[in-house]
Scaffold this active site. Structure first.
Site, PDB file in Angstrom:
ATOM      1  N   GLY A   1       0.838  -1.199   0.000  1.00 26.10           N
ATOM      2  CA  GLY A   1       0.000   0.000   0.000  1.00 26.10           C
ATOM      3  C   GLY A   1       0.874   1.249   0.000  1.00 26.10           C
ATOM      4  O   GLY A   1       2.060   1.208   0.349  1.00 26.10           O
TER       5      GLY A   1
ATOM      6  N   LEU B   1      -9.089  -6.987   2.323  1.00 31.16           N
ATOM      7  CA  LEU B   1      -8.337  -6.885   1.069  1.00 31.16           C
ATOM      8  C   LEU B   1      -6.835  -7.011   1.278  1.00 31.16           C
ATOM      9  O   LEU B   1      -6.067  -6.926   0.327  1.00 31.16           O
ATOM     10  CB  LEU B   1      -8.630  -5.537   0.386  1.00 31.16           C
ATOM     11  CG  LEU B   1      -9.837  -5.440  -0.548  1.00 31.16           C
ATOM     12  CD1 LEU B   1     -11.135  -5.799   0.158  1.00 31.16           C
ATOM     13  CD2 LEU B   1      -9.939  -4.040  -1.152  1.00 31.16           C
TER      14      LEU B   1
ATOM     15  N   ALA C   1     -11.569 -10.701  -0.132  1.00 33.84           N
ATOM     16  CA  ALA C   1     -11.070 -10.499  -1.484  1.00 33.84           C
ATOM     17  C   ALA C   1     -10.264 -11.734  -1.873  1.00 33.84           C
ATOM     18  O   ALA C   1      -9.059 -11.806  -1.643  1.00 33.84           O
ATOM     19  CB  ALA C   1     -10.211  -9.241  -1.551  1.00 33.84           C
TER      20      ALA C   1
ATOM     21  N   TYR D   1       0.528 -17.645  -2.637  1.00 33.10           N
ATOM     22  CA  TYR D   1      -0.651 -16.805  -2.904  1.00 33.10           C
ATOM     23  C   TYR D   1      -1.868 -17.665  -3.232  1.00 33.10           C
ATOM     24  O   TYR D   1      -2.920 -17.538  -2.601  1.00 33.10           O
ATOM     25  CB  TYR D   1      -0.342 -15.847  -4.053  1.00 33.10           C
ATOM     26  CG  TYR D   1      -1.442 -14.851  -4.335  1.00 33.10           C
ATOM     27  CD1 TYR D   1      -1.725 -13.831  -3.432  1.00 33.10           C
ATOM     28  CD2 TYR D   1      -2.174 -14.912  -5.510  1.00 33.10           C
ATOM     29  CE1 TYR D   1      -2.722 -12.905  -3.693  1.00 33.10           C
ATOM     30  CE2 TYR D   1      -3.165 -13.985  -5.779  1.00 33.10           C
ATOM     31  CZ  TYR D   1      -3.444 -12.985  -4.868  1.00 33.10           C
ATOM     32  OH  TYR D   1      -4.431 -12.071  -5.125  1.00 33.10           O
TER      33      TYR D   1
ATOM     34  N   GLN E   1     -19.926 -22.984  10.977  1.00 33.51           N
ATOM     35  CA  GLN E   1     -19.772 -23.321  12.388  1.00 33.51           C
ATOM     36  C   GLN E   1     -20.234 -22.206  13.321  1.00 33.51           C
ATOM     37  O   GLN E   1     -20.813 -22.481  14.385  1.00 33.51           O
ATOM     38  CB  GLN E   1     -18.304 -23.657  12.663  1.00 33.51           C
ATOM     39  CG  GLN E   1     -18.022 -24.218  14.051  1.00 33.51           C
ATOM     40  CD  GLN E   1     -16.572 -24.691  14.181  1.00 33.51           C
ATOM     41  OE1 GLN E   1     -15.920 -25.000  13.190  1.00 33.51           O
ATOM     42  NE2 GLN E   1     -16.077 -24.740  15.409  1.00 33.51           N
TER      43      GLN E   1
END
Length: 316
Positions: free
Chosen positions: A41, A76, A117, A148, A165
């Protein structure tokens, strides 16, 4: 009637998609809490929001628990390009798995919906085309992309187990290739790679023969899809594909980028990386039926906006 201002947590909120989602939610009158460890980010993605009283930033790694009071969670947080997620593959897996556990735990405590995401990479190198949500995928669990691919697959497992659950209201969105302004210029993704190379007058590098296909969804369309999925009243957990079904070869994208930038760049071919998928195209019938969503921005239009952003931000 007074508008109710929801408090929304976005993990990875300073990232490419997260920052656009924050823009949309604040524009709709909500309060956004952005949690990001700033590995991929960027503060410049959210700099325009920092003076807004309804926007908060927390420097936080989702592999650690987070205690906030919110009405919705969009999870995300995770490096999403091979360059970044292969830099520290162990941490990438921990981000997907421990991050899912921590966000699900928060959603369970607060009894609020949480959207994961996920990614088209859960399909691996697909043996069916286009990919439907019923397809279980063709993933190499020990390859260089597994941190990933399998991390996101395990996160989906956790989301559905918490749903069954503990009755946590979940949404699992399988996001296909997304592009637009605020993409990281050095993330190794094909759209940003091609634009940066073209604007710099460098050769456009294609891995393989360029016949492999991708489907490119403009970020505004994707954000609209995520919000519609979160807000749909049926409490449908998914998973749902969100992407643009229009399919292009990598060579077509390269030629379009050269033409639209007016670049003199040549095209060079390199060896295809291990486990790189040959085809990628979402079947979005379930998403369309549930929410009425479909992408509206064609590739040429979205590419023009993205090129304009890169020109002013990185080549001014």
């Amino acid at each position: 009637m007074r508008h109710y201002r929801k408090r929304v947590l976005i993990t990875g909120g300073a990232g490419f998609i997260g920052s656009h989602l924050a823009d949309r939610l604040i524009g709709a009158g909500h309060h956004v809490i952005c949690a990001d460890n700033f590995f991929t980010g960027a503060r410049e993605n959210i700099a325009h929001l920092l003076g807004n009283p309804f926007f908060e930033v927390l420097r936080h790694d989702v592999t650690f628990p987070l205690y906030v009071e919110v009405d919705e969670i969009y999870n995300l947080a995770c490096p999403a390009s091979p360059v970044h997620y292969q830099f520290d593959p162990v941490q990438t897996t921990k981000t997907s798995v421990a991050g899912a556990i921590n966000m699900l735990g928060l959603a369970k405590r607060l009894r609020v919906p949480v959207l994961q995401a996920s990614t088209s990479e859960v399909y691996g190198d697909p043996q069916i085309h286009p990919q439907t949500e019923e397809y279980w995928g063709n993933v190499n669990p020990i390859g260089p992309r597994a941190c990933y691919d399998e991390g996101k697959r395990c996160a989906e497992t956790l989301f559905f187990d918490y749903h069954r659950q503990h009755r946590v209201p979940i949404r699992v969105a399988r996001i296909f290739n997304t592009y637009g302004p605020r993409m990281h210029p050095n993330d190794g993704r094909v759209v940003s790679n091609f634009i940066v190379q073209a604007l710099a007058g460098e050769p456009i590098t294609i891995y393989g023969d360029g016949s492999q296909t991708r489907s490119f969804c403009y970020v505004d369309d994707l954000v609209e899809g995520l919000i519609r999925f979160m807000e749909q009243p049926a409490n449908e957990p998914g998973p749902l594909n969100i992407g643009n079904p229009a399919e292009f070869t990598i060579r077509e994208l390269a030629e379009m980028t050269v033409r639209m930038t007016g670049s003199a760049s040549s095209i060079e071919y390199r060896t295809l990386p291990q486990d790189d998928p040959k085809q990628r195209q979402p079947d979005i019938a379930r998403m369309r039926a549930l929410t009425g969503w479909a992408p509206t921005v064609p590739l040429e239009e979205g590419l023009a906006r993205t090129i304009a952003h890169f020109r002013t931000r990185h080549f001014a």
